[in-house]
Design a protein around this motif. Sequence first.
Motif, mmCIF file in Angstrom:
data_model
loop_
_atom_site.group_PDB
_atom_site.id
_atom_site.type_symbol
_atom_site.label_atom_id
_atom_site.label_comp_id
_atom_site.label_asym_id
_atom_site.label_seq_id
_atom_site.Cartn_x
_atom_site.Cartn_y
_atom_site.Cartn_z
ATOM 1 N N UNK A 105 0.821 -1.190 0.000
ATOM 2 C CA UNK A 105 0.000 0.000 0.000
ATOM 3 C C UNK A 105 0.864 1.253 0.000
ATOM 4 N N UNK A 106 0.426 2.258 -0.711
ATOM 5 C CA UNK A 106 1.130 3.538 -0.645
ATOM 6 C C UNK A 106 0.221 4.568 0.004
ATOM 7 N N UNK A 107 0.881 5.422 0.714
ATOM 8 C CA UNK A 107 0.166 6.497 1.378
ATOM 9 C C UNK A 107 -0.362 7.465 0.319
ATOM 10 N N UNK A 108 -1.651 7.760 0.377
ATOM 11 C CA UNK A 108 -2.254 8.649 -0.621
ATOM 12 C C UNK A 108 -1.780 10.087 -0.425
ATOM 13 N N UNK A 109 -1.231 10.380 0.716
ATOM 14 C CA UNK A 109 -0.806 11.747 0.994
ATOM 15 C C UNK A 109 0.645 11.989 0.599
ATOM 16 N N UNK A 110 1.568 11.146 1.125
ATOM 17 C CA UNK A 110 2.984 11.401 0.867
ATOM 18 C C UNK A 110 3.565 10.454 -0.177
ATOM 19 N N UNK A 111 2.816 9.425 -0.571
ATOM 20 C CA UNK A 111 3.289 8.532 -1.622
ATOM 21 C C UNK A 111 4.263 7.469 -1.148
ATOM 22 N N UNK A 112 4.674 7.548 0.084
ATOM 23 C CA UNK A 112 5.599 6.549 0.618
ATOM 24 C C UNK A 112 4.834 5.257 0.880
ATOM 25 N N UNK A 113 5.530 4.118 0.729
ATOM 26 C CA UNK A 113 4.847 2.848 1.026
ATOM 27 C C UNK A 113 4.465 2.759 2.504
ATOM 28 N N UNK A 114 3.342 2.111 2.727
ATOM 29 C CA UNK A 114 2.920 1.877 4.104
ATOM 30 C C UNK A 114 3.297 0.446 4.445
ATOM 31 N N UNK A 115 4.256 0.299 5.306
ATOM 32 C CA UNK A 115 4.774 -1.010 5.670
ATOM 33 C C UNK A 115 3.813 -1.679 6.639
ATOM 34 N N UNK A 116 3.718 -2.989 6.522
ATOM 35 C CA UNK A 116 2.871 -3.743 7.446
ATOM 36 C C UNK A 116 3.276 -3.433 8.871
ATOM 37 N N UNK A 117 2.310 -3.161 9.682
ATOM 38 C CA UNK A 117 2.618 -2.846 11.078
ATOM 39 C C UNK A 117 2.616 -1.359 11.331
ATOM 40 N N UNK A 118 2.794 -0.585 10.252
ATOM 41 C CA UNK A 118 2.754 0.864 10.414
ATOM 42 C C UNK A 118 1.298 1.263 10.618
ATOM 43 N N UNK A 119 1.091 2.246 11.459
ATOM 44 C CA UNK A 119 -0.288 2.641 11.676
ATOM 45 C C UNK A 119 -0.775 3.471 10.499
ATOM 46 N N UNK A 120 -1.939 3.137 10.012
ATOM 47 C CA UNK A 120 -2.504 3.808 8.857
ATOM 48 C C UNK A 120 -4.010 3.872 9.031
ATOM 49 N N UNK A 121 -4.614 4.664 8.195
ATOM 50 C CA UNK A 121 -6.061 4.748 8.269
ATOM 51 C C UNK A 121 -6.586 5.640 7.177
ATOM 52 N N UNK A 122 -7.898 5.586 6.932
ATOM 53 C CA UNK A 122 -8.476 6.440 5.905
ATOM 54 C C UNK A 122 -8.516 7.899 6.367
ATOM 55 N N UNK A 123 -8.202 8.802 5.434
ATOM 56 C CA UNK A 123 -8.301 10.222 5.777
ATOM 57 C C UNK A 123 -9.712 10.707 5.469
ATOM 58 N N UNK A 124 -9.900 12.012 5.434
ATOM 59 C CA UNK A 124 -11.252 12.544 5.245
ATOM 60 C C UNK A 124 -11.822 12.189 3.876
ATOM 61 N N UNK A 125 -10.910 11.941 2.880
ATOM 62 C CA UNK A 125 -11.382 11.553 1.548
ATOM 63 C C UNK A 125 -11.550 10.036 1.406
ATOM 64 N N UNK A 126 -11.268 9.305 2.469
ATOM 65 C CA UNK A 126 -11.396 7.864 2.411
ATOM 66 C C UNK A 126 -10.175 7.176 1.839
ATOM 67 N N UNK A 127 -9.077 7.903 1.583
ATOM 68 C CA UNK A 127 -7.851 7.297 1.103
ATOM 69 C C UNK A 127 -7.031 6.794 2.277
ATOM 70 N N UNK A 128 -6.341 5.679 2.037
ATOM 71 C CA UNK A 128 -5.505 5.131 3.097
ATOM 72 C C UNK A 128 -4.192 5.913 3.163
ATOM 73 N N UNK A 129 -3.903 6.470 4.286
ATOM 74 C CA UNK A 129 -2.681 7.248 4.482
ATOM 75 C C UNK A 129 -2.047 6.844 5.803
ATOM 76 N N UNK A 130 -0.766 7.239 5.966
ATOM 77 C CA UNK A 130 -0.114 7.053 7.261
ATOM 78 C C UNK A 130 -0.939 7.769 8.323
ATOM 79 N N UNK A 131 -0.897 7.237 9.488
ATOM 80 C CA UNK A 131 -1.625 7.887 10.568
ATOM 81 C C UNK A 131 -1.139 9.332 10.738
ATOM 82 N N UNK A 132 0.194 9.513 10.535
ATOM 83 C CA UNK A 132 0.784 10.846 10.697
ATOM 84 C C UNK A 132 0.377 11.784 9.572
ATOM 85 N N UNK A 133 -0.069 11.220 8.437
ATOM 86 C CA UNK A 133 -0.387 12.047 7.272
ATOM 87 C C UNK A 133 -1.851 12.442 7.224
ATOM 88 N N UNK A 134 -2.651 11.930 8.146
ATOM 89 C CA UNK A 134 -4.071 12.222 8.119
ATOM 90 C C UNK A 134 -4.343 13.700 8.349
#
Length: 134
Positions: A105-134
């Motif tokens: 998975x890639x972060x919809x915000x910063x484009x960096x890959x989201x590694x398994x175990x990294x915290x992630x979640x959908x942002x306001x647009x419903x895209x999966x991003x790093x938790x820090x990028x929300x």
Amino acid sequence: MDDTTNVGGRDRLGRFLLAAVLSIAAVRWLRSGKRKRGLLAGAGALGFGFNATTSYCGVNDALDIDTTGKSEEVSIDFDDSGDETAGDADTSASAGTAGVREHYLHCAFCGEPIVAGQSRGPNSQGDIVHEDCE
Ligand SMILES: [Zn+2]
């Protein structure tokens, strides 16, 4: 530290035998009233039994002894291509948009890959991003 085995082969077999001999001795000494000796032998039997069953010995570890036969760690050096592999991490961000097959998975915000175990979640647009990028 999880796959530390440093007892193997003859060493391991020897410890099995020692554990067996010591436990027999322990039982005999304890029965004949030689309590201290019996307990010592019993402790030794437990120790060597532990070494033999787990293939791990703290003393071996401390002395940097390895009897498993894998001996010297075979380290394969990637020195020659070291720079190239380091650069791969940087290109993955742009590769994601270039349509290269993505393994993760890639972060919809910063484009960096989201590694398994990294915290992630959908942002306001419903895209999966790093938790820090929300
Ligand atoms: Zn991100």
